[in-house]
Each structure stands twice: as C-alpha cells, then as structure tokens.
Scaffold this motif. Structure first.
Motif, PDB file in Angstrom:
ATOM      1  N   ASN A 120       0.826  -1.206   0.000  1.00 16.72           N
ATOM      2  CA  ASN A 120       0.000   0.000   0.000  1.00 16.72           C
ATOM      3  C   ASN A 120       0.857   1.252   0.000  1.00 16.72           C
ATOM      4  OD1 ASN A 120      -1.978  -2.007   1.750  1.00 16.72           O
ATOM      5  ND2 ASN A 120      -2.983  -0.698   0.244  1.00 16.72           N
ATOM      6  N   PHE A 121       1.829   1.231  -0.853  1.00 21.19           N
ATOM      7  CA  PHE A 121       2.789   2.318  -0.878  1.00 21.19           C
ATOM      8  C   PHE A 121       2.702   3.026  -2.228  1.00 21.19           C
ATOM      9  CE2 PHE A 121       6.996   4.215  -1.017  1.00 21.19           C
ATOM     10  CZ  PHE A 121       7.248   4.527   0.316  1.00 21.19           C
ATOM     11  N   VAL A 122       2.717   4.364  -2.200  1.00 19.58           N
ATOM     12  CA  VAL A 122       2.653   5.129  -3.441  1.00 19.58           C
ATOM     13  C   VAL A 122       4.051   5.552  -3.854  1.00 19.58           C
ATOM     14  CG1 VAL A 122       1.713   7.163  -4.581  1.00 19.58           C
ATOM     15  CG2 VAL A 122       0.412   6.038  -2.756  1.00 19.58           C
ATOM     16  N   GLN A 124       7.066   7.443  -5.485  1.00 18.40           N
ATOM     17  CA  GLN A 124       7.324   8.762  -6.061  1.00 18.40           C
ATOM     18  C   GLN A 124       8.695   8.789  -6.714  1.00 18.40           C
ATOM     19  OE1 GLN A 124       6.608  11.761  -3.087  1.00 18.40           O
ATOM     20  NE2 GLN A 124       4.393  11.566  -3.344  1.00 18.40           N
TER      21      GLN A 124
ATOM     22  N   LEU B 133       4.976   7.443  -0.547  1.00 19.60           N
ATOM     23  CA  LEU B 133       4.156   7.692   0.620  1.00 19.60           C
ATOM     24  C   LEU B 133       3.582   6.377   1.134  1.00 19.60           C
ATOM     25  CD1 LEU B 133       2.204  10.816  -0.680  1.00 19.60           C
ATOM     26  CD2 LEU B 133       4.148  10.780   0.906  1.00 19.60           C
ATOM     27  N   CYS B 134       3.656   6.205   2.446  1.00 13.14           N
ATOM     28  CA  CYS B 134       3.090   4.994   3.012  1.00 13.14           C
ATOM     29  C   CYS B 134       1.568   5.188   3.065  1.00 13.14           C
ATOM     30  CB  CYS B 134       3.643   4.746   4.412  1.00 13.14           C
ATOM     31  SG  CYS B 134       3.146   5.947   5.629  1.00 13.14           S
ATOM     32  N   GLN B 135       0.867   4.112   3.320  1.00 11.01           N
ATOM     33  CA  GLN B 135      -0.588   4.184   3.303  1.00 11.01           C
ATOM     34  C   GLN B 135      -1.144   5.311   4.167  1.00 11.01           C
ATOM     35  OE1 GLN B 135      -2.639   0.518   4.376  1.00 11.01           O
ATOM     36  NE2 GLN B 135      -4.256   1.188   2.975  1.00 11.01           N
ATOM     37  N   ALA B 138      -0.306   8.730   2.650  1.00  6.63           N
ATOM     38  CA  ALA B 138      -0.907   8.937   1.338  1.00  6.63           C
ATOM     39  C   ALA B 138      -2.347   9.401   1.483  1.00  6.63           C
ATOM     40  CB  ALA B 138      -0.852   7.656   0.520  1.00  6.63           C
TER      41      ALA B 138
END
Lengths: 158, 158
Positions: A120-122, A124, B133-135, B138
């Motif tokens: 669940n990481f976005v 960048q 970004l972590c959950q 985010a």
DNA sequence: TTATTATTGCAAATTTGTCGCAATTTATGC
DNA sequence: GCATAAATTGCGACAAATTTGCAATAATAA
C-alpha cells in the motif's frame, strides 16, 4: 533538441524561481558530465560561484527535481536528473570507480509497482545502484580481497 | 540459529581480521535494530568505543560486507548486511520517514543479472531504494509542493 | 609467556555543510 | 529604460562530520 540551458530556464520559471548567473554556472558544471562530487562542482565553479551558494543552488535544484544525488560507496555524487537526461541507473565499478549508466526495463518498472502495491505504498521515485567489477577490472584484477596487511583506516572502495 | 556474534567472529576470521572487543561492541550496537545513523551508533558505544574507532570499524565492516549503508533522504543510515539479516530493500516514506523493508523477487534479480551481462559487468552487490508515501501518509497528506516564498537555503527531503 | 603485529584512544586537523547579513542581481510596474 | 521591491549572492564565521598521526594497549603466533 532543446538547449539544456533553455530547459533550465523553463524549469526555474515554472517554479517561479529566478534565472540567475550562478544558477546557470552550476548547471553548466553539471551538464553533460559524469556524476560529480560536491567538491568537484565547487571546484568547477571556483572564482565564479561561492561555495555556500553552490550548496544552496544544488539544494534548490534537488528540491525542484533538477539534480539527483546518488551514493557511490562512501561518498555521494550529483547529476542532472531524468528530466535533463533520461531515467537511468548505474553500475559502479568497485575497483576503478567507473560509473556505467544503464536504462531500466519496463518489466523492472512493473516489478517495483507490484512490490509497492503489496505494501500500500505510493511510489514517487526510486534508485537502483549496482556494484561490481567492470570488464577491464574483472579481467586484470583477482577477486577483491581484504588482506591482513592492508591498512584499514581508510574508506571502503569507491 | 547461529549466534550473531559467532557469525561476526567467523566473518572476521575468514578475512584474517582480529576479533576484538570494540568490534564486538559496534556489531552489537547494530544487531537486531533498525538502520541507524553514525551518530546513533557512536552514542550507543559511548564510553566503550572511541568515535574515531567506530568510524574505522564501520569502514572495515563495510569493506568486509558486514554492514551496508543506505540513503534516507539527505542522510545515510547503516545496517547489518544480507549475510546477517536477509537480503532486502526499503520503501521509505517521504512524509513520515518510515522505512518499510521488502524482499526482492527472483525475477528482479534475474533482470539485474541480465543488465549486467549486457555491459560485461560482474555484479557484487546492489541496492534498490524506493521513495513515496506509506498508506497512512498517502491518505492524509496532499502532494508536496515547492512554494515561491519558501526559504530555500535548507535541505530538501522529508 | 614473549615477541610481533594489528587495533585503539586521544587530541588535533580537515572537510563538509550552514547561517546571518550586507551587497548585488533579478524581477516588476511605471 | 528607470526606480523600487524582492530574491539571491558572497563573505566570514560557525558547527558538525570525518579523518589522521602517534603513542599506548590488546590480540596473535611461536
């Protein structure tokens, strides 16, 4: 092809940043070269841009995504980022310190996305650095060994 | 399971390096913990190992492949390497600084080998770091922006 | 144990990175 | 263009991080 300095101008303007002489000089010191250490950049700008300003400018460039820093063993080096080059990574030779850039494959990119999603990481950004021996060093050097007699109060290999 | 200190002993011996008290202490300061900054390690060894020695020991450990340094934004941290942990990489949250480890897939490993072969490069190690970004962050944070009025003589990052 | 060699601690020197502030350059509005 | 406001620089002084020389001490080999 767009002039690199033109591109810098655009980048600065788009962030409402001033287009100044020192910034052009620092940028030029970076353009079209191998990744460099802070010291090398400061030297390259000697007499033209003050050390403190180089730091401030590099810092600004980093925040604007104009330059990126990469870890080369114990030190770090700076290079223009993807927008000014193409997105790539490096193979660093532990013996001679040479830096060989390489492009990343689509599959690799896909893997990263997959990994990130599972946490669940976005994403960048990312860095991928590989160390080893370049062809020249691999053939003439025996596998690196740490010898008993070797002074070891020096930094590990470039 | 093998005692970590046993493992260190073996590693040092196999490289003809001395098995000394300071090295054990520095190693212990690293074992079983999150990646740490040099400062944290020095503090952990305060009174037991001199700062200069900590630097020398960490440097040795790096050359022997006992510790690895990883870049966390503007700083770097140190952790025991794969031989003492399992091989892994990190997802670093740009907002809260959290470090999430992850294992690498066999395919990814295969890609790296493929890339290296195409450049006649012999891989000895690699790092893969992902930022984002972590959950938690985010969902609650809006994407970072660079503002005109922001002081820019400070470091980028987090 | 003793002799030999490697490692440490300590103090001092470098190197790197920052900061405050006045001088200088850019950007803006006539 | 020219004057003015705002941002950026250069400078000198600092502070933090890292390295070095060397004598003292601990580890290794015989």
């Amino acid at each position: 092809m767009v002039e690199p300095l033109e591109q810098l101008h655009t980048a600065l303007k788009s962030h409402n940043q001033s287009w100044t002489r020192p910034r052009q000089i620092v940028f030029s010191a970076l353009a079209g070269r191998e990744p460099q250490t802070m010291h090398e950049i400061v030297s390259a700008c000697a007499g033209q841009v003050d050390r403190a300003s180089v730091y401030r400018i590099i810092s600004l460039f980093e925040r604007l995504g104009i330059v990126e820093r990469l870890q080369i063993g114990w030190k770090y080096k700076l290079e223009l980022s993807d927008a000014f080059h193409s997105h790539h990574h490096h193979l660093t030779c532990l013996s001679c310190g040479r830096v060989i850039p390489f492009d990343e494959s689509a599959e690799l990119e896909g893997h990263l996305q997959h990994i990130a999603r599972s946490k669940n990481f976005v994403i960048q950004g990312h860095q991928l650095e590989i160390q080893g021996l370049c062809q020249a060093c691999a053939t003439k050097t025996a596998p690196a060994q740490v010898h008993k007699k070797t002074r070891n109060d020096m930094r590990p290999g470039r």
